[in-house]
Scaffold this motif. Structure first.
Motif, PDB file in Angstrom:
ATOM      1  N   UNK A 166       0.841  -1.195   0.000  1.00  0.00           N
ATOM      2  CA  UNK A 166       0.000   0.000   0.000  1.00  0.00           C
ATOM      3  C   UNK A 166       0.877   1.246   0.000  1.00  0.00           C
ATOM      4  N   UNK A 167       0.324   2.348  -0.460  1.00  0.00           N
ATOM      5  CA  UNK A 167       1.006   3.641  -0.401  1.00  0.00           C
ATOM      6  C   UNK A 167       0.058   4.662   0.207  1.00  0.00           C
ATOM      7  N   UNK A 168       0.652   5.669   0.857  1.00  0.00           N
ATOM      8  CA  UNK A 168      -0.144   6.704   1.511  1.00  0.00           C
ATOM      9  C   UNK A 168      -0.438   7.818   0.521  1.00  0.00           C
ATOM     10  N   UNK A 169      -1.710   8.106   0.336  1.00  0.00           N
ATOM     11  CA  UNK A 169      -2.149   9.187  -0.541  1.00  0.00           C
ATOM     12  C   UNK A 169      -3.204   9.983   0.199  1.00  0.00           C
ATOM     13  N   UNK A 170      -2.984  11.284   0.324  1.00  0.00           N
ATOM     14  CA  UNK A 170      -3.929  12.179   0.992  1.00  0.00           C
ATOM     15  C   UNK A 170      -4.304  11.677   2.380  1.00  0.00           C
ATOM     16  N   UNK A 171      -3.283  11.216   3.112  1.00  0.00           N
ATOM     17  CA  UNK A 171      -3.494  10.846   4.504  1.00  0.00           C
ATOM     18  C   UNK A 171      -4.070   9.478   4.749  1.00  0.00           C
ATOM     19  N   UNK A 172      -4.307   8.684   3.697  1.00  0.00           N
ATOM     20  CA  UNK A 172      -4.826   7.337   3.895  1.00  0.00           C
ATOM     21  C   UNK A 172      -4.045   6.345   3.039  1.00  0.00           C
ATOM     22  N   UNK A 173      -4.038   5.079   3.480  1.00  0.00           N
ATOM     23  CA  UNK A 173      -3.283   4.062   2.768  1.00  0.00           C
ATOM     24  C   UNK A 173      -4.150   3.407   1.698  1.00  0.00           C
ATOM     25  N   UNK A 174      -3.602   3.362   0.485  1.00  0.00           N
ATOM     26  CA  UNK A 174      -4.296   2.790  -0.674  1.00  0.00           C
ATOM     27  C   UNK A 174      -3.634   1.456  -1.018  1.00  0.00           C
ATOM     28  N   UNK A 175      -4.385   0.352  -1.033  1.00  0.00           N
ATOM     29  CA  UNK A 175      -3.780  -0.944  -1.366  1.00  0.00           C
ATOM     30  C   UNK A 175      -3.371  -1.027  -2.830  1.00  0.00           C
ATOM     31  N   UNK A 176      -2.255  -1.697  -3.092  1.00  0.00           N
ATOM     32  CA  UNK A 176      -1.771  -1.882  -4.464  1.00  0.00           C
ATOM     33  C   UNK A 176      -2.041  -3.325  -4.866  1.00  0.00           C
ATOM     34  N   UNK A 177      -3.162  -3.525  -5.548  1.00  0.00           N
ATOM     35  CA  UNK A 177      -3.513  -4.859  -6.044  1.00  0.00           C
ATOM     36  C   UNK A 177      -3.357  -4.942  -7.558  1.00  0.00           C
ATOM     37  N   UNK A 178      -3.240  -3.790  -8.219  1.00  0.00           N
ATOM     38  CA  UNK A 178      -3.061  -3.768  -9.669  1.00  0.00           C
ATOM     39  C   UNK A 178      -1.718  -4.386 -10.040  1.00  0.00           C
ATOM     40  N   UNK A 179      -1.637  -4.886 -11.262  1.00  0.00           N
ATOM     41  CA  UNK A 179      -0.353  -5.343 -11.798  1.00  0.00           C
ATOM     42  C   UNK A 179       0.578  -4.139 -11.921  1.00  0.00           C
ATOM     43  N   UNK A 180       1.834  -4.312 -11.571  1.00  0.00           N
ATOM     44  CA  UNK A 180       2.822  -3.227 -11.644  1.00  0.00           C
ATOM     45  C   UNK A 180       3.893  -3.607 -12.656  1.00  0.00           C
ATOM     46  N   UNK A 181       4.145  -2.704 -13.595  1.00  0.00           N
ATOM     47  CA  UNK A 181       5.141  -2.944 -14.636  1.00  0.00           C
ATOM     48  C   UNK A 181       6.043  -1.721 -14.783  1.00  0.00           C
ATOM     49  N   UNK A 182       7.256  -1.962 -15.251  1.00  0.00           N
ATOM     50  CA  UNK A 182       8.202  -0.872 -15.542  1.00  0.00           C
ATOM     51  C   UNK A 182       8.726  -1.046 -16.953  1.00  0.00           C
ATOM     52  N   UNK A 183       8.599  -0.005 -17.737  1.00  0.00           N
ATOM     53  CA  UNK A 183       9.134  -0.001 -19.100  1.00  0.00           C
ATOM     54  C   UNK A 183      10.412   0.832 -19.076  1.00  0.00           C
ATOM     55  N   UNK A 184      11.454   0.257 -18.499  1.00  0.00           N
ATOM     56  CA  UNK A 184      12.659   1.033 -18.209  1.00  0.00           C
ATOM     57  C   UNK A 184      13.414   1.456 -19.464  1.00  0.00           C
TER      58      UNK A 184
END
Length: 461
Positions: A372-390
């Motif tokens: 999860x990451x904190x956005x606007x004072x609350x924690x948002x879960x990261x369930x989406x697929x994460x990719x990097x096009x480096x």
């Protein structure tokens, strides 16, 4: 000459270098710190110099980590010229007011929702501050000498990173000092290759990718795979982008994939009017990139431009498949963080990063696999697929940096490695020393050097 490092040491942000030559005080780059809180706090601390004592500022390019402190610097009393290339001036006219506007917007949002520790939360500077500082810009052509006074001259040469990006070459008393700024890719599909430099007595060299190589595969193949996989799930591809450079390149690649029938004809939203404005600037500077006028038009052809905040909010209620490109590239602010709040918790969606993520940014945390990451004072879960096009990065990797250094006819007396995380900077230092036998130093924050032979650190009493 004397050189002091006021930023971009042990980090890729906050680029600022103070050069003293004769009676002249020159600040090369005037960037914001981003990422880790201890770095961001430096933006609020007074610099160890009086802005009124600085005769001129020189910008290597328009990215906020190189130009974004300028409105505050001017408000603090700097009143000299800001030398930059013509495209950099055009882009600063877009980026700096937008930076001030976003800071005002975020402060207002924090006060309205009462999640800030400060009461009230304040912007570092305002949009009006940014517009006022634009009057100081002095646009210059590439490859001609500019007299800065007291025997000091300046020359810009193309660095191939983004439109207007330049190597800064300073000459004083038969000594030369070169700043690489951000060094572009040697074989970019979009940007022209960096100029070859033959000589420098002293070199300040970036090291963003000093410890790694870019993926040699064709980014179009991976991009198509990510979009197709997400579209099959009827998901949303959220792309945090840098509004200048990366946004245009990703849009151009999406256009190529659609034209070839390699991805479905799904909606593409460019949620950054600033990025749309930057795209039009490509038409005005054809010599700096490889695209034709028709290809420049094609960048925006497949994208719906989202202008208002109301339209931006409406996107978060839509279902996929679709692609959303929004600033900022490291997910530190801007409209993209609202999209992350809306789409990151859903496993059907994909978050795709296309550039370097500095330590301490949300982008770096998401790429590291955080839950999860904190956005606007609350924690948002990261369930989406994460990719990097480096391999879409606009920064040279270490092999490309070494190839560019091959153009020098003789080693500089000293090469200062900056603009990299500690591991990357030290890795590049080691490679240059081992492969080229050059003298290299990784400077510390606020460290000063007398530029003579040999280089001598200035002793702080």
């Amino acid at each position: 000459m004397k050189l002091q490092f006021l930023g971009a040491t042990n980090t890729v942000t906050g680029s600022k270098y103070l050069v003293t030559a004769g009676s002249r005080n020159i600040l090369v780059d005037c960037g914001l710190f981003q990422g880790l809180k201890m770095l961001r706090l430096r933006n609020w601390q007074a610099l160890p110099l009086d802005p009124k004592s600085v005769d001129a500022v020189i910008l290597t390019h328009a990215h906020i980590d190189h130009s974004g402190y300028l409105p505050l610097f001017a408000r603090q009393g700097f009143s000299g010229p800001v030398y930059c290339t013509r495209a950099t001036a055009d882009l600063c006219a877009i980026l700096l007011p937008d930076s001030g506007h976003l800071q005002e917007e975020e402060a207002e949002y924090a006060n309205r929702h009462r999640f800030s520790k400060h009461s009230p939360a304040l912007p570092l500077y305002t949009e009006q501050d940014a517009r006022r500082c634009l009057r100081r810009l002095s646009p210059q052509a590439f490859e001609h000498d500019i007299d800065l006074g007291d025997g000091l001259t300046l020359r810009f040469s193309p660095s191939g990173h983004i439109l207007g990006s330049a190597f800064v070459q300073l000459q004083h008393n038969h000594q030369s000092l070169v700043f690489s700024g951000d060094l572009g890719r040697l074989d970019s599909r979009v940007m022209a290759a960096p100029a070859t430099l033959r000589q420098a007595d002293y070199l300040v060299l970036e090291s963003t990718y000093g410890d790694r190589l870019h993926d040699p595969s064709d980014p179009l193949i991976k991009l198509a795979d990510i979009i197709n996989r997400t579209a099959q799930r009827r998901g949303v591809v959220v792309v945090p982008v840098f509004a200048v450079g990366r946004a245009q390149e990703v849009m151009y690649y999406i256009h190529l994939l659609k034209a070839a029938g390699s991805i479905p004809d799904i909606p593409v939203y460019l949620n950054s009017p600033m990025a749309a404005d930057a795209t039009r600037i490509f038409h005005n500077h054809p010599g700096e990139h490889r695209l034709t006028g028709e290809q420049c038009d094609a960048m925006c052809k497949d994208a719906h431009i989202v202008s208002s905040a109301k339209e931006s909010k409406k996107l978060n209620t839509r279902s996929g498949p679709m692609i959303i490109l929004a600033a900022s590239g490291m997910a530190t602010g801007g409209r993209v963080i609202h999209h992350l709040k809306a789409f990151a918790p859903d496993a059907r969606n994909t978050i795709m990063f296309t550039g370097f993520q500095a330590a301490g940014t949300r982008g770096a945390a998401i790429l590291s696999g955080t839950e999860s990451v904190k956005i606007h004072g609350e924690y948002v879960p990261i369930r989406a697929e994460v990719q990097a096009l480096s391999n879409l990065s606009a920064h040279a990797d270490y092999a490309e940096i070494l190839r560019w250094l091959d153009g020098f006819e003789a080693p500089p007396r000293q090469t200062f490695i900056t603009h990299g995380e500690p591991v990357a900077a030290d890795a590049l230092r080691h490679r240059i020393e081992e492969t080229k036998d050059w003298q290299c130093t990784v400077p510390d924050y606020l460290q000063s050097f007398e530029l003579n032979c040999p280089v001598a650190p200035v002793q702080v009493p």
